[in-house]
Design a protein around this motif. Structure first.
Motif, PDB file in Angstrom:
ATOM      1  N   ASN A 455      45.010  -1.728 -70.403  1.00 32.19           N
ATOM      2  CA  ASN A 455      44.949  -1.137 -69.064  1.00 32.19           C
ATOM      3  C   ASN A 455      44.036  -1.920 -68.112  1.00 32.19           C
ATOM      4  O   ASN A 455      43.671  -1.418 -67.049  1.00 32.19           O
ATOM      5  CB  ASN A 455      44.469   0.317 -69.151  1.00 32.19           C
ATOM      6  N   PHE A 456      43.689  -3.142 -68.512  1.00 31.76           N
ATOM      7  CA  PHE A 456      42.806  -3.933 -67.660  1.00 31.76           C
ATOM      8  C   PHE A 456      43.427  -4.207 -66.288  1.00 31.76           C
ATOM      9  O   PHE A 456      42.727  -4.148 -65.259  1.00 31.76           O
ATOM     10  CB  PHE A 456      42.460  -5.270 -68.328  1.00 31.76           C
ATOM     11  N   ALA A 457      44.716  -4.504 -66.240  1.00 37.11           N
ATOM     12  CA  ALA A 457      45.361  -4.826 -64.957  1.00 37.11           C
ATOM     13  C   ALA A 457      45.185  -3.697 -63.952  1.00 37.11           C
ATOM     14  O   ALA A 457      44.966  -3.932 -62.746  1.00 37.11           O
ATOM     15  CB  ALA A 457      46.839  -5.136 -65.173  1.00 37.11           C
ATOM     16  N   LYS A 458      45.260  -2.476 -64.423  1.00 38.59           N
ATOM     17  CA  LYS A 458      45.068  -1.317 -63.540  1.00 38.59           C
ATOM     18  C   LYS A 458      43.641  -1.302 -62.997  1.00 38.59           C
ATOM     19  O   LYS A 458      43.419  -1.054 -61.803  1.00 38.59           O
ATOM     20  CB  LYS A 458      45.365  -0.030 -64.315  1.00 38.59           C
ATOM     21  N   ARG A 459      42.663  -1.590 -63.867  1.00 41.27           N
ATOM     22  CA  ARG A 459      41.264  -1.586 -63.422  1.00 41.27           C
ATOM     23  C   ARG A 459      41.003  -2.747 -62.458  1.00 41.27           C
ATOM     24  O   ARG A 459      40.202  -2.627 -61.533  1.00 41.27           O
ATOM     25  CB  ARG A 459      40.330  -1.667 -64.638  1.00 41.27           C
TER      26      ARG A 459
END
Length: 790
Positions: A455-459
């Motif tokens: 979920n890094f891309a969302k952060r």
């Protein structure tokens, strides 16, 4: 006779569950230290003690033309002023490096043979040239300022690459080009052939910055001399009393038994306090000359000058890969900065250790290392938490991220493609060592999971909304712990019901008392609270290599296990007598000796008490005490995977670590609470070097980071909450199955923090910034990138 009952056997078993191996037992020493009841060296005083102050050079390089001491000697309270000539007359031996390292041509490491006080030349700012002893510290300080130094300045050199060039200022006539060791490892013909056949070669130049240790407790010593016995005693903070006694005795040129080293609580060391220093020789000399105790206490400003520093390399690293991204070969070449003198193990971290750890967890068929360790007009170098291990892992992880970007291969995929697999264990690494255990892919996968990597891309999008850059890095590491060495495991059952455990590693913040007691409880079933750890008196601790190289639990653990077996052997003979049975019928479990097939037994503590209380016939042990030295314990291979996530304010260059995760394989974990604490501390020290710490000198060799006003250390606000996981694969090289954890935090954090920052800056096309990644460096890189884009 009172015999052990089934109910008390059950109580022992329950206690083992609470205090045995694997339990998060709180540190025994916490009550003492947190309440301010600890006793550090400066807390000790002796009747009639005098005080010493060292006079140091203010020049980085120069010829000593004269030292005027008359004015100082005439000052109130002054008991003596001594120079290098006085100590030379005493016939002391020089400080040397004991590592059997050889240059590529087979010649041995060139020694600097440092004397306690400089006599001909000074070679760095802070070099000791004289010392003063007076009745009070204030008097000694005043007199030290009155010592007149006549030093003819010489050109200085502080950069190792520059120092190795022809024509550079020479520190020693017998060391050409200032190169004390031209270290080489590997088959260059094969390595070069692999590079020639590679589909892709990645190259990166890296400066591994010099750092200061800055332990909370400075170095300090309290020396005395007994004229009747001709024996020296010194109280000082160390990492092991037996080794330091041997070093001091060698320098003093007396037998080991003529020196006693005492160590109480130690406020940090990280490698720095494990060697002998000139100040200790000075106060031992003065104590003998004056016939009274002499105390010396370092100050923070002089600690920056006189304590050994760490890291300090300039490296060119290369990685050769085939078209699919499989590693073919890797090589390192460059320079290590020794400082002005070679003592302790200084060349090892800069050369040998860097090479041994470079291949890390990856299948790297071929490897070569060429590092010149060079003398410069700077503070001497020493071991610093990890001592070559964090550096080597840093180089490899930087290469992998760069190679992935250049080849268009996902960074995670490239790592997975090259992991050593569990079914390949034992694995002969190209570094020359053989890994016995590990599941690097599983550790990696768990790190991705607990870090919520998916979920890094969302952060990252959320950070962009508020004008911040966000980056992430995943990095694996592996450490080759300290080389094999014997260790002491001595157990003494005291009449008061306590059990002394005596071993040669020494606690300076790690929490040995609890972990070692847990091991002993698991082996013998003795009550946890009864175990008293003794590590700080060389009269008792006659053997041991001290704490260093993440070896304590493996080395002392093996010694404790071996000693416990001897206790059980003695106990069976004694229990057979007490229970009026055959020794062959005696069994031992859960702290009790039992007649097989019966409920008749005796508790080990009760047995020890009875042996103290009465006489026993010949052939029956009169105590359960044992004095055991283990065989050398092989190196272990702790490993793990760290994930760092950062946010950067592009307007200021300020870096904030917003998430940090780590999964580690420390084999059998004795105390997970202590392990987590060691990991946190190591990560913080890695963060310090990555983002802010840097010892610097000007062109003349003057240090410009000589205080905490200009040398930054990480504070609580700089440290993120950490998510920590474990994936233990027990070691096969020691009976506990343990792997050291004390330095692993540094090994994982250097690469992940730096790579995460560079990932965040990749939007600007920035490929590399050397540590420390200060706001100014980051901001300038962004501005330069914007300028180039325009």
């Amino acid at each position: 006779m009172q015999e052990h009952t089934k109910s008390s056997t059950l109580e022992n078993a329950i206690a083992l569950q609470k205090y045995g191996v694997g339990q998060p037992v709180r540190r025994k020493e916490d009550d003492t230290l947190v309440r301010g009841k600890g006793r550090y060296t400066d807390d000790f005083n002796l009747p009639g003690q005098a005080h010493a102050v060292v006079v140091r050079s203010t020049h980085a390089h120069g010829l000593i033309r004269g030292i005027g001491t008359d004015a100082a000697r005439a000052m109130p309270g002054v008991l003596g002023v001594w120079t290098g000539k006085d100590l030379d007359a005493a016939g002391y031996g020089p400080f040397t490096c004991g590592l059997p390292l050889k240059s590529r041509d087979g010649s041995p490491l060139l020694q600097t043979n440092r004397q306690p006080l400089a006599t001909d030349k000074v070679r760095f700012v802070g070099d000791p040239v004289a010392f003063v002893v007076a009745d009070t510290l204030a008097q000694a300080r005043d007199a030290a300022e009155a010592v007149e130094l006549d030093i003819e300045p010489l050109p200085a050199v502080t950069d190792p690459e520059e120092a190795a060039r022809p024509g550079a200022p020479l520190l020693y006539d017998h060391i050409p080009n200032n190169v004390a060791l031209d270290y080489h490892y590997g088959d260059m013909d094969k390595v070069n052939a692999a590079f020639a056949s590679a589909a892709h070669v990645t190259k990166v130049d890296i400066e591994n910055t010099r750092v200061a240790v800055v332990s909370m407790e400075p170095r300090v010593g309290l020396a005395s001399y007994d004229k009747k016995t001709e024996r020296y005693t010194i109280q000082m903070p160390t990492q092991g009393v037996a080794g330091n006694r041997a070093n001091l005795a060698k320098n003093l040129k007396v037998p080991n038994e003529k020196v006693r080293v005492l160590t109480a609580n130690v406020g940090g060391s990280f490698g720095m306090k494990n060697v002998n220093y000139p100040e200790y020789m000075c106060i031992l000399y003065a104590a003998k000359e004056l016939g009274r105790p002499v105390k010396w206490l370092d100050e923070r400003s002089t600690s920056f000058l006189s304590d050994s520093h760490g890291r300090a390399q300039k490296i060119h690293a290369e990685l050769a890969l085939d078209a699919e991204g499989h590693f073919l070969a890797a090589k390192l070449e460059g320079y290590g900065n020794l400082g002005a003198y070679i003592t302790g193990v200084a060349p090892g971290p800069l050369s040998l250790n860097t090479g041994k750890n470079f291949s890390s967890v990856y299948r790297t068929p071929l490897m070569a290392v060429d590092i010149k360790t060079v003398l410069t007009n700077t503070t001497l170098m020493g071991a610093y938490r990890g001592a070559g291990r964090p550096e080597a892992n840093y180089y490899m992880e930087r290469l992998i991220d760069r190679a992935a970007d250049e080849m268009g291969i996902n960074r995670l995929t490239l790592r997975k493609r090259n992991f050593i697999k569990p079914n390949q264990m034992p694995f002969p690494a190209s570094s020359g060592v053989t890994y016995d255990s590990g599941d690097f892919q599983a550790v990696f996968n768990k790190a991705l999971e607990i870090s919520d990597h998916e979920n890094f891309a969302k952060r990252k999008k959320e950070s962009k909304k508020i004008g911040k850059l966000r980056g992430i890095a995943v990095g694996s590491y592996l450490e080759v712990t300290a080389p094999p060495s014997p260790e002491l495991g001595k157990i003494v059952f005291d009449p008061d019901g306590s059990v002394q455990l005596i071993t040669g590693t020494l606690d300076y913040g790690q929490g040995h008392a609890s972990a070692f007691a847990q091991v002993l409880c698991a082996q013998l079933g003795v009550p946890f609270d009864s175990v008293k750890l003794e590590q700080g008196d060389s009269d008792i601790v006659h053997t041991g290599n001290g704490t260093g190289g993440s070896r304590s639990i493996t080395a002392s653990g093996m010694a404790i296990v071996g000693a416990a077996k001897l206790v059980i052997e003695k106990g069976k003979r004694a229990a057979a007598h007490m229970l009026e049975a055959s020794e062959a019928d005696i069994e031992f479990a859960d702290g009790s000796f039992t007649i097989a097939g019966t409920d008749r037994s005796i508790d080990i503590m009760e047995l020890a008490r009875k042996l103290h209380d009465g006489k026993v016939p010949d052939g029956v042990p009169d105590s359960l005490d044992v004095d055991h030295t283990s065989e050398p314990v092989p190196s272990a291979f702790p490993n793990g995977c760290h994930v760092a996530e950062v946010e950067i304010d592009p307007d200021t260059g300020v870096v904030q670590i917003v998430r940090y995760s780590a999964v580690n394989d420390f084999g059998t974990v004795i105390n997970p609470l202590l392990v987590a604490g060691q990991l946190h501390g190591g990560v913080v020290q890695g963060i310090g070097q990555a983002l802010m710490e840097h010892v610097r000198y000007d062109e003349s060799g003057q240090p410009i980071t000589g205080s905490l006003m200009d040398y930054a250390l990480p504070r609580a606000e700089d440290v993120p909450n950490m998510t920590v996981g474990d994936h233990p694969v027990p070691a096969t090289t020691n009976p506990l199955g343990s792997k050291g954890c004390g330095e692993a935090g540094c090994a994982g954090s250097l690469s992940t923090v730096v790579n995460a920052v560079l990932d965040a800056l990749s939007d600007y096309g920035i490929k590399h910034i050397d540590m420390p990644l200060t706001p100014e460096r980051v901001w300038r890189a962004i501005q330069d990138a914007k300028g180039n884009a325009a």
